[in-house]
Design an enzyme around this catalytic site. Structure first.
Site, PDB file in Angstrom:
ATOM      1  N   LYS A   2      53.313 -22.654   7.408  1.00 19.61           N
ATOM      2  CA  LYS A   2      54.965 -23.619   7.990  1.00 19.61           C
ATOM      3  C   LYS A   2      55.142 -25.216   7.973  1.00 19.61           C
ATOM      4  O   LYS A   2      53.821 -25.643   8.130  1.00 19.61           O
ATOM      5  CB  LYS A   2      54.697 -23.322   9.974  1.00 19.61           C
ATOM      6  CG  LYS A   2      55.215 -23.472  10.843  1.00 19.61           C
ATOM      7  CD  LYS A   2      54.629 -23.122  12.375  1.00 19.61           C
ATOM      8  CE  LYS A   2      55.095 -23.384  13.518  1.00 19.61           C
ATOM      9  NZ  LYS A   2      56.538 -24.537  13.443  1.00 19.61           N
ATOM     10  N   ARG A  32      68.787 -27.666  14.158  1.00 18.03           N
ATOM     11  CA  ARG A  32      68.290 -26.577  15.114  1.00 18.03           C
ATOM     12  C   ARG A  32      68.841 -26.744  16.781  1.00 18.03           C
ATOM     13  O   ARG A  32      69.569 -26.237  17.076  1.00 18.03           O
ATOM     14  CB  ARG A  32      67.146 -25.793  14.999  1.00 18.03           C
ATOM     15  CG  ARG A  32      67.006 -24.207  16.400  1.00 18.03           C
ATOM     16  CD  ARG A  32      65.606 -23.821  16.185  1.00 18.03           C
ATOM     17  NE  ARG A  32      65.739 -24.084  18.261  1.00 18.03           N
ATOM     18  CZ  ARG A  32      64.138 -24.547  18.129  1.00 18.03           C
ATOM     19  NH1 ARG A  32      63.735 -24.825  17.722  1.00 18.03           N
ATOM     20  NH2 ARG A  32      64.150 -24.308  19.514  1.00 18.03           N
ATOM     21  N   GLU A  85      64.348 -26.138   5.648  1.00 23.03           N
ATOM     22  CA  GLU A  85      63.319 -27.437   7.092  1.00 23.03           C
ATOM     23  C   GLU A  85      64.211 -27.819   5.930  1.00 23.03           C
ATOM     24  O   GLU A  85      64.196 -28.361   5.364  1.00 23.03           O
ATOM     25  CB  GLU A  85      62.103 -26.419   6.425  1.00 23.03           C
ATOM     26  CG  GLU A  85      61.269 -27.548   7.907  1.00 23.03           C
ATOM     27  CD  GLU A  85      61.119 -27.125   8.836  1.00 23.03           C
ATOM     28  OE1 GLU A  85      61.164 -27.650  10.103  1.00 23.03           O
ATOM     29  OE2 GLU A  85      61.419 -26.035   9.543  1.00 23.03           O
TER      30      GLU A  85
END
Lengths: 329, 565
Positions: free
Chosen positions: B248, B268, B296
């Site tokens: 992550k 986002r 990302e």
């Protein structure tokens, strides 16, 4: 020079008369402004209060206590100091204490409000040199909407909820606020069901001659199987909510819930800013009416209030007390 | 040009007072905690107002902030003057209520009963008027005073919310969207996609007419799939083979679209990032086919992914020059493929989409990369991978169900985030300050101290983590144990001990303690501990030595767009 009223560990003290006003520790002689528990504490040897307050004190602290009763505006002397009680408009029996000695006049406000509530004698501000004022709602964000408007909003909301099949639980202080709300509801043909703590206070006031309106005990609701408006003191709200069956909506009647954050923190469906304390304009108007040049500001927003008054030409300072504004409304 | 608002007082249009409807909606939403009731209220409201007003309301409830015609200190001064109050008292009142719009609404003297409402008739009109006054502060003041003097506090509050920008009133964006869709007979997902990016309700031509809908739609992101924090109980009984495991990373979550040759990069948070990260957009433009990637945005240097702080240095620049681009080169780390050549893949299982993703991305592309799939053989190994994640500068692991389709929103059982366990110390409450919003009037901002050479040294502030009951109890303690007050801050008797958790420690010359911690929060109240038993600063520094990862030791600045998972 010694001051006419000073702050002792026990509470506000009048040295020339050797008497306390609303002391928070047990003393020999205590003058009580009103019967809310942070002002009228147990354990004093002798109490002095308005007859209505005296009746509630006996109900609350026991019939055995020694209470001397004094009507409003009747002067009496203690060791040569002249005292009198004057309506404060806060709850039935609530009084300001006027103290006069050697040409100097001080007034202790107790708690007060400036709008009429239908059950208390309206406030009668006294001219004085030094005014010791409460400041529970001593910030300019506290401005009460007109009482009839609030009453109308409360009643129509409650009636609507009853029709929709919901119980309405109103969280109100058991002495003063509860009786005021009872009378408001009566005007809209609603007879509230009241928690035993409220009933006890209503009965004590009724016996002292205060018109407290029509109410039923909470136990009657359980037998009838219909929806009702229920008055509960804040501390008992949870327990009552647990026992009620069917849909329930909750609201509080207090100056605090005029702030959204308070309403939301308590997870209330509605808040009605019906207060037994003076709002910011009410505090300022009362202080003006006393014509006092010196003001001591107690419980509430004493710091900001005193600073504001100082900036407006008064000799004002905060006075720390043990009264608890957050729990007294 | 005559002032718009003056016309309103001459020409009342009683049937079109939709601004009042909006103000009433806000009061009603405040009065209920039931989700169903909120939804009903919203639907009824949307049905009762024209399209444009509905769009404006939807935008506001979804977090759209109108441009401000006065800043917050100008508003405070204006209100102070209007209420004849000193500014410090307005500040004091604001600290108490915790909400500027509300404070100002309550400060101004109330109008008499006879005064008609001075709110312009529709929400759109209010917003348009305010927008037109953005560069005209004098006229803005006149307009604001006019409205303040003629409205009740509840309407004033809503008006002030439009002035101050923020409109967080306990309605989830998703709920507002759903209600809007219901009121117009549209599909919520379709509306979500239409409104996925950056939009201004005042500038939209035709809101939801069929034609341009589909056209504009094509170039907006799909609703993002969000992750839940992992509880081992959720998945521990299932085989690790059920899932994909990835690191992550702490970057900006985004969707990279190439549709009919046109390329768009969306965060986002709904920001359009084409000019901020041109190298990413150029890279996808060079691909031979259309597709929508989820991934990302990260900085890549010296063969590894850099910390969020490095990324932060680029975010500030709307149009980075060649120098910045060279020093902070950006990559798009793709982990999902949502459509390819116009075909929507979102209903496909993740494993299939992953296969398509690997085919879609060119091999060893310097800017467009696929995420690494980790392959733990057991949950114990997964745990170990998570612990080591920090060594690579990652925050932990993402765990995704291989069979699940791509769900918009935060759906259980699809994606999880599994962060590295936090560091903890026991610290003593030193200062308290009153909070905002739901906990107005309560002290909710706490400063904590640790022992150092016989004294308690403040080292961290923390806000959250206590239940309402505990909060009341702590506040009762604070009321009775305040030693000193400076403005809204109280110094309290150092007695209460709390266990604090945080994500990292670094040296700081700005802090008295010499260290600063990342994301401090209250884990629990240690009723069992006395202040003397709290930890020392040395202990904290030792933790730092034991756990400090390489490469990612800097402090973590505020994120601008909230674009992490």
């Amino acid at each position: 020079m010694a001051e006419l009223i000073e702050r002792r560990p026990e509470g506000l003290y009048v040295p020339a008369a050797d008497v306390y006003i609303d002391p928070w520790r047990p003393v020999e002689k205590a003058i009580i402004t009103h019967a809310h528990s942070d002002h009228a504490r147990p354990g004093h040897r002798a109490y002095l209060a308005h007859p209505v307050t005296a009746a509630v004190l006996r109900a609350r602290l026991g019939a055995h206590i020694w209470v001397e009763e004094k009507d409003y505006a009747r002067a009496f002397r203690i060791q040569g100091v002249r005292f009198s009680l004057h309506p404060a408009g806060h709850i039935p029996g609530s009084a300001q204490v006027r103290v006069e000695h050697k040409g100097e006049v001080w007034v202790v406000s107790g708690d007060y409000k400036t709008s009429a509530d239908g059950i208390s004698s309206p406030i009668d501000p006294q001219r004085c040199h030094v005014f010791i004022t409460e400041s529970t709602f001593g910030l300019p964000v506290f401005q009460w909407e007109a009482a009839p408007l609030l009453a109308e909003r409360l009643c129509s909301w409650a009636a609507h909820q009853l029709q929709a099949g919901c119980h309405v639980v109103l969280s109100v202080y058991s002495l003063g606020k509860a009786q005021r709300i009872t009378r408001l509801l009566n005007e809209a043909w609603i007879v509230p069901y009241v928690h035993p703590a409220v009933a006890e206070m209503s009965q004590a006031l009724q016996q002292a001659g205060v018109p407290v309106g029509n109410f039923s005990p909470l136990s009657a609701l359980e037998n009838r199987g219909e929806t009702g408006v229920i008055l509960v003191p804040p501390a008992a709200e949870e327990a009552v909510l647990r026992r009620l069956k069917g849909p329930v909506v909750t609201a509080a009647c207090s100056g605090w819930v005029s702030i959204r954050g308070f309403k939301r923190r308590r997870n209330l469906n509605q808040g009605f800013g019906i207060s037994d304390h003076a709002d910011w304009p009410g505090l300022l108007a009362t202080i003006r009416h006393t014509e006092a040049t010196s003001v001591r500001v107690t419980h509430g927003f004493s710091g900001p209030m005193a600073q504001y008054l100082s900036e407006n030409g008064l000799d004002a300072r905060p006075l720390e007390t043990a009264f608890n504004p957050a729990e007294a409304e | 040009m005559p002032a718009l608002w003056k016309l309103h007082s001459i020409l009342p249009r009683p049937n079109r007072r939709t601004m009042e409807k909006f103000a009433a909606l806000i009061s009603q939403l405040d009065g209920t905690t039931s989700t169903q009731e909120k939804l009903d209220l919203l639907v009824r409201y949307f049905q009762s107002v024209p399209d444009r007003d509905a769009l404006c309301a939807l935008a506001l409830l979804s977090g759209w902030r109108p441009r401000r015609c006065l800043n917050s200190s100008e508003l405070r001064s204006l209100a102070a003057k209007e209420a004849s109050l000193p500014l410090w008292l307005v500040e004091e009142a604001y600290h108490f209520t915790g909400d500027l719009a509300e404070t100002l609404a309550l400060l101004i003297p109330f109008p008499g009963n006879a005064t008609p409402s001075a709110l312009p008739t529709s929400l759109t009109e209010v917003l348009t008027t305010l927008q037109n006054l953005v560069s005209n502060p004098e006229r803005a003041r006149d307009f604001i005073l006019y409205v303040w003097r003629g409205t009740r506090p509840s309407e004033r509050f809503v008006f002030n919310k439009l002035l101050t920008g923020g409109f967080r009133i306990g309605v989830a964006q998703r709920m507002a969207l759903q209600a809007f869709a219901l009121s117009r007979g549209l599909d919520p997902d379709f509306v979500a996609r239409r409104l996925g990016g950056d939009w201004n309700p005042l500038d939209m031509d035709s809101a939801f007419s069929e034609q341009d809908q589909e056209e504009a739609d094509l170039h907006r992101p799909f609703p993002f799939c969000l992750a839940h924090p992992l509880e081992l109980d959720d998945v521990g009984s299932l085989s690790v083979d059920t899932f994909f495991f990835e690191y992550k990373w702490d970057g900006i979550r985004g969707q990279l679209l190439r549709v009919q040759g046109r390329c768009d990069l969306w965060s986002r948070g709904g920001e359009w990032l084409n000019s901020a990260f041109p190298e990413i957009v150029e890279a996808v433009a060079d691909l031979p086919s259309d597709g929508v990637l989820d991934g990302e945005i990260l900085i890549w240097r010296e063969g590894q992914i850099q910390s969020f702080q490095e990324l932060q240095k680029r975010i500030g620049r709307k149009k980075p020059g060649p120098d910045i681009r060279r020093r902070y080169p950006a990559i798009f780390l793709a982990f999902d493929l949502l459509s390819v050549e116009g075909q929507d893949l979102r209903t496909w299982p993740l494993a299939e989409r992953r296969r398509m993703l690997e085919e879609f991305l060119p091999a060893r592309h310097p800017v467009l990369r696929a995420s690494n799939l980790l392959q733990p053989a057991s949950w114990e190994e997964a745990l170990d991978l998570r612990e080591k994640a920090k060594n690579y500068g990652a925050e932990g692991l993402m765990i995704k169900n291989k069979e699940a389709p791509y769900h918009g929103g935060r759906k259980r059982g699809v994606w999880w985030k599994w962060k590295v366990a936090p560091l903890t110390v026991d610290a003593v409450l030193l200062y308290a300050q009153s909070g905002h919003g739901r906990r107005a009037g309560l002290c909710t901002d706490f400063t904590f101290g640790l022992w150092h050479e016989g004294q308690l040294v403040p080292f961290a502030k923390a806000y959250s983590g206590l239940t309402d009951e505990e909060m009341e109890e702590v506040n009762r303690f604070i009321r009775h144990n305040t030693l000193e007050k400076f403005g809204p801050v109280r110094r309290v008797k150092p007695e209460l001990v709390f266990e604090l958790a945080f994500e990292g420690i670094h040296r700081s010359s700005r802090h008295k303690s010499g260290v600063a911690v990342r994301f401090p929060r209250i884990l629990r109240w240690r009723h069992d501990k006395k202040a003397q038993e709290a930890d020392g600063l040395e202990h904290l520094k030792n933790l730092a030595l034991q756990r400090q990862p390489t490469g990612n030791s800097e402090s973590h600045p505020q994120k601008s767009a909230g674009d992490n998972f």
